[in-house]
Motif scaffolding. Structure first.
Motif: not given
Length: 197
Positions: A120-121, A126
Motif C-alpha cells: 500500500y505504500s 500508489r
C-alpha cells in the motif's frame, strides 16, 4: 536536481541480471533463486549483483518494478494515442493488471509475505491507485473514486489472486469478466448523494 544518469555498462549489467533472474525463475522457480546463481546465469561477477541489489529481496523488488515499467509502457501504447472512453481505458488497465499479477504471482507473494501491508505504500500501488481514481472519476463523476479504486485494487491482492487461480481453479478470463461487471456497475451508478439512503 536531476537523478544521475546510469552508466552504459551498468545499465547493460542491470538488464542482463534481470533477464537472468527471470530465466531462473521460469526454469527453477523462486526457491532456488540466489544472487550467486543469477550472477552465473548473467555472466557477471557476484559482487556486481550484490552491489546493485544487496540481497534477494532487493532483486525481487527490482523485478517487480521493472515489470511495472513494462506494464505502464504497454498501457500508454494501447491507450495513449487513441481516444478511448473512460470505461474502455479502465477496462484495458484492469485487464492488463490481471495479466501482470498472474505473470508475477510468485514474486508478488514473496513481497506480500515479507511485508503484508508494504504494497500500500509502494510506488506501483500508489501509481495504480492514482490512475484508477482518475478513470473512475471520469466514468462516474461524483462517486467516491478513491474508495472505488481501493476496492478494485483489492482484486490484485497477491494472496487472494493466487487463491483464486490455484485453489478455486479460476482462469484469468474469469477474473477479468468479474472486473468487467464491477466496471459496468460503477458506470451505471449515480453519485452516492443522488441515491436514497
Amino acid at each position: 536536481m536531476t537523478a544521475p544518469t546510469e552508466r552504459a555498462d551498468a545499465a547493460r549489467n542491470r538488464l542482463r541480471i534481470l533477464g537472468a533472474a527471470r530465466h531462473l525463475l521460469a526454469t527453477d522457480g523462486f526457491a532456488d533463486l540466489s544472487l550467486d546463481a543469477v550472477a552465473r546465469e548473467a555472466g557477471v561477477g557476484v559482487g556486481t549483483v550484490y552491489r546493485r541489489f544487496h540481497n534477494r529481496a532487493g532483486l525481487v523488488y527490482a523485478l517487480i518494478e521493472d515489470n511495472e515499467t513494462r506494464f505502464q509502457e504497454d498501457f500508454r501504447r494501447h491507450c495513449g494515442d487513441a481516444i478511448l472512453s473512460a470505461h474502455d481505458r479502465l477496462r484495458a488497465f484492469l485487464h492488463g493488471m490481471a495479466d501482470l499479477v498472474d505473470d508475477n504471482r510468485e514474486l508478488l507473494l514473496l513481497a506480500e509475505a515479507s511485508a503484508p501491508a508494504g504494497r500500500y505504500s509502494s510506488a506501483p500501488f500508489r501509481r495504480h491507485h492514482e490512475q484508477i481514481t482518475g478513470m473512475v472519476a471520469e466514468l462516474a463523476p461524483g462517486a467516491d473514486a478513491a474508495y472505488l479504486a481501493d476496492l478494485l485494487l483489492m482484486a490484485y491482492t497477491p494472496g487472494l489472486f493466487d487463491h483464486q487461480r490455484t485453489e478455486r481453479g479460476w482462469d484469468v478470463d474469469r477474473i477479468k469478466h468479474g472486473l468487467d461487471t464491477l466496471i459496468a456497475g460503477i458506470g451505471a451508478a449515480g453519485p452516492a448523494d443522488e441515491r436514497s439512503s
